[in-house]
Design a protein around this motif. Structure first.
Motif, PDB file in Angstrom:
ATOM      1  N   THR A 127       0.861  -1.177   0.000  1.00 10.70           N
ATOM      2  CA  THR A 127       0.000   0.000   0.000  1.00 10.70           C
ATOM      3  C   THR A 127       0.897   1.226   0.000  1.00 10.70           C
ATOM      4  N   GLN A 128       0.432   2.243  -0.681  1.00  9.20           N
ATOM      5  CA  GLN A 128       1.190   3.485  -0.789  1.00  9.20           C
ATOM      6  C   GLN A 128       0.203   4.642  -0.733  1.00  9.20           C
ATOM      7  N   SER A 129       0.683   5.818  -0.321  1.00 10.15           N
ATOM      8  CA  SER A 129      -0.181   6.998  -0.329  1.00 10.15           C
ATOM      9  C   SER A 129       0.647   8.253  -0.566  1.00 10.15           C
ATOM     10  N   LYS A 130      -0.042   9.282  -1.042  1.00 10.94           N
ATOM     11  CA  LYS A 130       0.572  10.583  -1.313  1.00 10.94           C
ATOM     12  C   LYS A 130      -0.433  11.660  -0.921  1.00 10.94           C
ATOM     13  N   ASP A 131       0.082  12.749  -0.371  1.00  9.50           N
ATOM     14  CA  ASP A 131      -0.751  13.913  -0.102  1.00  9.50           C
ATOM     15  C   ASP A 131      -0.872  14.722  -1.383  1.00  9.50           C
ATOM     16  N   LEU A 132      -2.099  15.148  -1.679  1.00 14.14           N
ATOM     17  CA  LEU A 132      -2.349  15.955  -2.875  1.00 14.14           C
ATOM     18  C   LEU A 132      -2.489  17.421  -2.484  1.00 14.14           C
ATOM     19  N   THR A 133      -1.927  18.289  -3.293  1.00 18.42           N
ATOM     20  CA  THR A 133      -2.105  19.724  -3.106  1.00 18.42           C
ATOM     21  C   THR A 133      -2.809  20.277  -4.338  1.00 18.42           C
ATOM     22  N   ALA A 134      -3.663  21.243  -4.107  1.00 16.14           N
ATOM     23  CA  ALA A 134      -4.448  21.815  -5.207  1.00 16.14           C
ATOM     24  C   ALA A 134      -3.535  22.460  -6.235  1.00 16.14           C
ATOM     25  N   GLY A 135      -3.793  22.149  -7.479  1.00 13.72           N
ATOM     26  CA  GLY A 135      -3.060  22.756  -8.587  1.00 13.72           C
ATOM     27  C   GLY A 135      -4.041  23.403  -9.539  1.00 13.72           C
ATOM     28  N   THR A 136      -3.538  24.226 -10.429  1.00 11.38           N
ATOM     29  CA  THR A 136      -4.418  24.925 -11.360  1.00 11.38           C
ATOM     30  C   THR A 136      -4.767  24.096 -12.587  1.00 11.38           C
ATOM     31  N   SER A 137      -4.120  22.935 -12.723  1.00 12.91           N
ATOM     32  CA  SER A 137      -4.432  22.065 -13.859  1.00 12.91           C
ATOM     33  C   SER A 137      -4.408  20.611 -13.396  1.00 12.91           C
TER      34      SER A 137
END
Length: 175
Positions: A127-137
């Motif tokens: 299992t793996q995970s990543k934090d997402l940050t808002a981007g414009t595209s």
């Protein structure tokens, strides 16, 4: 002529039997390895149903992923160079996931071995995970796993989740 009470009881029995027969069957999850017992309704011929998803995502969670592809390599943009569903035992396995603009939260990948017939007890590989940050595209992310001594031959699944809810899955095999 039948007694009115007997007639009412007969109608009630028939109606309750019809209600029970119409009850929807629950679906099983991908990791459930036992088949439910057959009922008379199960033995009747029916059109094949599509396979159920591994979970039913909320509409917001489903919108968090726009594309998932599998392959043996990704480019600088994290996109799979050549999408495929069948891999060799020594391959590094990549999942390329595209999220729409302004997607935040946690993106996850759960890799599972399903066995040689796809019905064996599922065994979690990683299992793996990543934090997402808002981007414009839209943004493409990658997860990958490798096994230098070789993957067991069989069927596998990768489930992609957003904030803990599985939103898409891909089945593949190793030959």
């Amino acid at each position: 002529m039948a007694h009115p009470t007997a007639r009412l009881i007969a109608v009630a029995l028939i109606a309750s039997t019809a209600l029970v027969a119409c009850k929807k069957h629950e679906t099983t999850t991908a990791t459930d390895t036992t088949a439910p017992a057959a009922t008379p309704a199960d033995t009747m011929p029916a059109a094949p149903a599509p396979l159920p998803p591994t979970s039913t995502p909320s509409p917001a969670a489903a919108d968090a992923i726009s594309e998932v592809q599998l392959g043996t390599s990704v480019g600088a943009d994290n996109r799979v160079a050549s999408p495929m569903t069948s891999f060799g035992t020594k391959d590094t396995l990549y999942a390329s996931i595209t999220t729409p603009a302004n997607t935040t939260g946690k993106l996850g990948a759960r890799w599972t071995y399903l066995g040689t017939d796809g019905k064996a007890t599922a065994k979690q590989v990683d299992t793996q995970s990543k934090d997402l940050t808002a981007g414009t595209s839209a943004t493409t992310h990658e997860f990958h796993i490798s096994k230098p001594d070789g993957w067991p031959v069989g069927k596998y699944r990768v489930e992609i989740s957003h904030d803990g809810t599985v939103v898409q899955s891909r089945d593949f095999d190793v030959r």
